[in-house]
Design a protein around this motif. Sequence first.
Motif, mmCIF file in Angstrom:
data_model
loop_
_atom_site.group_PDB
_atom_site.id
_atom_site.type_symbol
_atom_site.label_atom_id
_atom_site.label_comp_id
_atom_site.label_asym_id
_atom_site.label_seq_id
_atom_site.Cartn_x
_atom_site.Cartn_y
_atom_site.Cartn_z
ATOM 1 N N PRO A 278 0.823 -1.203 0.000
ATOM 2 C CA PRO A 278 0.000 0.000 0.000
ATOM 3 C C PRO A 278 0.863 1.262 0.000
ATOM 4 C CG PRO A 278 -0.112 -1.099 2.132
ATOM 5 C CD PRO A 278 0.712 -1.966 1.237
ATOM 6 N N GLN A 279 0.343 2.353 -0.589
ATOM 7 C CA GLN A 279 1.071 3.611 -0.639
ATOM 8 C C GLN A 279 0.771 4.454 0.594
ATOM 9 O OE1 GLN A 279 -0.075 5.139 -4.580
ATOM 10 N NE2 GLN A 279 2.100 5.004 -5.059
ATOM 11 N N GLY B 250 -3.183 4.213 1.251
ATOM 12 C CA GLY B 250 -3.522 2.821 1.486
ATOM 13 C C GLY B 250 -3.548 2.012 0.194
ATOM 14 N N PHE B 251 -4.599 1.244 0.033
ATOM 15 C CA PHE B 251 -4.738 0.387 -1.138
ATOM 16 C C PHE B 251 -5.464 1.074 -2.287
ATOM 17 C CE2 PHE B 251 -4.306 -2.459 2.479
ATOM 18 C CZ PHE B 251 -3.307 -3.308 2.039
ATOM 19 N N ASP B 252 -6.062 2.232 -2.015
ATOM 20 C CA ASP B 252 -6.894 2.904 -3.014
ATOM 21 C C ASP B 252 -6.132 3.249 -4.294
ATOM 22 O OD1 ASP B 252 -8.897 2.693 -1.160
ATOM 23 O OD2 ASP B 252 -8.873 4.807 -0.587
ATOM 24 N N LEU C 181 -11.173 -5.014 -2.142
ATOM 25 C CA LEU C 181 -10.194 -5.062 -1.066
ATOM 26 C C LEU C 181 -10.613 -6.193 -0.147
ATOM 27 C CD1 LEU C 181 -7.742 -3.850 0.404
ATOM 28 C CD2 LEU C 181 -9.336 -2.296 1.570
ATOM 29 N N ASP D 84 -4.459 -9.073 -0.709
ATOM 30 C CA ASP D 84 -5.031 -7.747 -0.491
ATOM 31 C C ASP D 84 -6.212 -7.426 -1.401
ATOM 32 O OD1 ASP D 84 -2.958 -7.037 1.433
ATOM 33 O OD2 ASP D 84 -1.625 -7.053 -0.305
#
Length: 166
Positions: A77-78, A82-84, A101, A107
């Motif tokens: 994740p950034q 996050g994962f968006d 997600l 993930d």
Amino acid sequence: MNRVTKLESSLLDLLKEDCRLPLEKLATMTGATLEEVAGTIEDLEKRRIILRYTPVINWDLTDRERVEAMIEVRVTPQRDMGFDAVAKRIYRFDEVKSVYLMSGAYDLLVLVEARTLRELASFVSAKLSTLELVTGTATSFVLKRYKEEGVVFEGDESDGRLVISP
């Protein structure tokens, strides 16, 4: 958070079951007026609660060539996103039909479709796996669909109750 009224909730349930129900029938089934139903549906669309009306299609009964797969994706994740951010990069590919997600061993769950196995493999190896934030993938191909969106693809649906024997 969008709160929904009792009428909105009823309409969502009915449209989920059959999005082709005429407004008149929806009004009768909910006890609302035709104008209330039409206005409520329009409002649900404007609020992006209803995003699309789509049928469930049994592609196996057509001559259309297609391959479907579910890909488990592990990502890094950034920061602050996050994962968006990585999910957004993935869902922009034409082959990607859905991205979720997930909790557990991976993930993201990515549902993809391509015309051929070669096209799908190329997507995984050339587009998905090469993203710098993707740390691993596991691909499972859909061999046969038995039920989707509550619709059974084969067999008699006249009596959906389970048989109970003594």
